[in-house]
Design an enzyme around this catalytic site. Structure first.
Site, mmCIF file in Angstrom:
data_model
loop_
_atom_site.group_PDB
_atom_site.id
_atom_site.type_symbol
_atom_site.label_atom_id
_atom_site.label_comp_id
_atom_site.label_asym_id
_atom_site.label_seq_id
_atom_site.Cartn_x
_atom_site.Cartn_y
_atom_site.Cartn_z
ATOM 1 N N ASP A 1 -37.750 30.250 34.236
ATOM 2 C CA ASP A 1 -37.464 28.854 33.910
ATOM 3 C C ASP A 1 -36.498 28.802 32.724
ATOM 4 O O ASP A 1 -36.831 29.257 31.618
ATOM 5 C CB ASP A 1 -38.772 28.144 33.560
ATOM 6 C CG ASP A 1 -38.628 26.635 33.493
ATOM 7 O OD1 ASP A 1 -37.510 26.129 33.692
ATOM 8 O OD2 ASP A 1 -39.646 25.957 33.239
ATOM 9 N N ASP B 1 -33.115 24.764 37.578
ATOM 10 C CA ASP B 1 -33.336 25.676 36.464
ATOM 11 C C ASP B 1 -34.573 26.549 36.586
ATOM 12 O O ASP B 1 -34.939 27.222 35.628
ATOM 13 C CB ASP B 1 -33.422 24.875 35.159
ATOM 14 C CG ASP B 1 -34.517 23.808 35.216
ATOM 15 O OD1 ASP B 1 -34.976 23.460 36.315
ATOM 16 O OD2 ASP B 1 -34.897 23.309 34.139
ATOM 17 N N GLU B 2 -35.235 26.548 37.717
ATOM 18 C CA GLU B 2 -36.430 27.380 37.822
ATOM 19 C C GLU B 2 -36.637 27.882 39.241
ATOM 20 O O GLU B 2 -36.234 27.245 40.221
ATOM 21 C CB GLU B 2 -37.676 26.638 37.338
ATOM 22 C CG GLU B 2 -38.083 25.437 38.149
ATOM 23 C CD GLU B 2 -39.413 24.855 37.692
ATOM 24 O OE1 GLU B 2 -40.416 25.601 37.659
ATOM 25 O OE2 GLU B 2 -39.441 23.655 37.377
#
Length: 432
Positions: free
Chosen positions: A5, A99-100
């Protein structure tokens, strides 16, 4: 199982490409009176600001924060670099967001904690080199534990939960920490005196299913006991592309709604074309000032990428969905996506809508839409000073700070708002 993350992604991307912001509280999101925070830097979070909070509330919590509008192109580029690095280390990924992602590297199957930690640190170093951003990594026996572990690793760290240590991690945590426990389930469990994961795990299965239902309750109960056998699976292509906006003040006339729909239709169309697909279904969502949402959709037997046809259909649907109160939010989406472009969507789409028998609406909107003024966060360019971003504008003046990722903090200069040498710039230049 590994969960990666990027830390405070949207705000960190702004701090990366605008060096003056490094170490300062940053909020990213809508800047209008109804704006919502999409991302907050660690400095802003320390003052109580957070994602999904109304922007006005976040700015009260952190008065010194710099509030900026999102720059999707920048985030997408950084995200692509992030996933390229991670995919090289773990070919099968389950992307959760920009983003993860979850990963299940074959090399880590049965590996000791030290080996998992070393793998995570190596990937983190590669991500930082490729993007300039920090990524936190959590690892454990399943998705639930890995995700919680990555949260504990923040900021910019690694947390590995060894086999057999799952319950030690989970038991003391609030029951809301479980992925899948929302406000309703949390309230139901609290009424039964259950506030921790340990207490939830100890409940008899019959009581769990009575409170939360058979399927959901059983699955959550297993997660509370540290049992999580969900595999990493690649996400399929998006089933629709869409764009929506909430207006600073409610729209009260049909022409304004039609202009807004045209803008949104064009925005969703860019995503449609980028995906190299065509759409059969157009759906419009209209939310009134009373917060009641109305949706209308229309499906054709053929798929199309024809923007004028898609726009006219969306405008006609929006007019049909108009509430009695003003319009607070409008959204346009395209679905029924296919790679086969078969023709023009809707035979009547090119005809003017009956409410306004005028020239084609798309042309009308393009001609009538005024060039908006400078706003905080806009990317700008000047032949003598290079690339920069607007720090403030008003009263016929605009202040621009000239800097990019590689320049270090730059100087701010003020210009007349209509200075012909000051032009709008590609946000991606700020990554250089």
């Amino acid at each position: 199982m590994v969960h990666l993350d990027l830390d405070s992604f949207f705000a960190s991307a702004e701090q990366l490409t605008r060096p003056t912001l490094r170490g300062r509280p940053v909020l990213v999101g809508g800047l209008g009176p109804r704006g919502i925070v999409a991302g907050a830097s660690g400095e802003a979070k320390a003052s109580g600001a957070r994602s999904a909070m109304p922007m006005a509330q976040a700015r009260r919590a952190c008065p010194t924060a710099v509030a900026l509008p999102p720059r999707t192109a920048v985030y997408r580029t950084l995200s692509e670099s992030f996933f390229a690095v991670v995919r090289a280390a773990a070919p099968v990924l389950e992307q959760v967001a920009y983003d993860e992602t979850f990963a299940e590297p074959a090399a880590l199957a049965g590996a000791p904690v030290e080996a998992v930690h070393a793998w995570a640190e190596d990937v983190r170093a590669q991500v930082r080199e490729a993007t300039g951003l920090a990524v936190s990594v959590g690892a454990g026996s399943g998705k639930q534990v890995a995700k919680i572990a990555s949260g504990l690793a923040k900021p910019d760290g690694v947390h590995v939960v060894g086999h057999g240590d799952e319950r030690a991690l989970l038991d003391p945590l609030p029951v809301r920490s479980l992925w899948g426990i929302g406000p309703v389930a949390e309230t139901a469990l609290a009424r039964a005196g259950v506030t921790t994961i340990a207490a939830f795990a100890a409940m008899p299965p019959a009581e769990v299913t009575a409170l939360l239902g058979s399927a959901v309750g059983t699955a959550l109960h297993r997660l509370a006991q540290g049992i999580d056998d969900r595999a990493v699976t690649e996400r399929g292509e998006a089933k629709q592309v869409s764009a929506e906006t909430t207006f600073d003040t409610d729209l009260s006339d049909v022409a304004a709604v039609r202009r807004a729909v045209a803008d949104l239709a064009a925005s969703a169309h860019r995503r449609l074309v980028a995906s190299q697909r065509a759409a059969r279904t157009v759906t419009v969502k209209v939310r009134g000032g009373d917060f009641v949402t109305h949706t209308r959709s229309e499906t054709s037997s053929v798929a199309s990428t024809d923007l004028p046809a898609l726009t006219t259909t969306a405008q006609r649907l929006a007019v049909d969905a108009l509430p009695d109160a003003g319009v607070r939010l409008v959204g346009v989406s395209y679905a029924g996506l296919t790679t086969a472009v078969q023709g023009t969507l809707f035979e009547s789409a090119g005809e003017p809508a009956p409410e306004e028998p005028a020239a084609p609406v798309v042309e009308e909107v393009v001609e009538a839409a005024p060039e908006r003024g400078w706003r905080t966060g806009d990317d700008a360019a000047h032949p003598a000073h290079g690339h920069g971003w607007v720090q403030g504008a008003g009263h016929g003046r605009v202040t621009v700070r000239f800097e990019t990722r590689s320049t270090g903090p730059g100087r701010a200069r003020t210009f007349a708002a209509d200075d012909p040498e000051l032009t709008r710039a590609d946000p991606l230049v700020s990554l250089t």
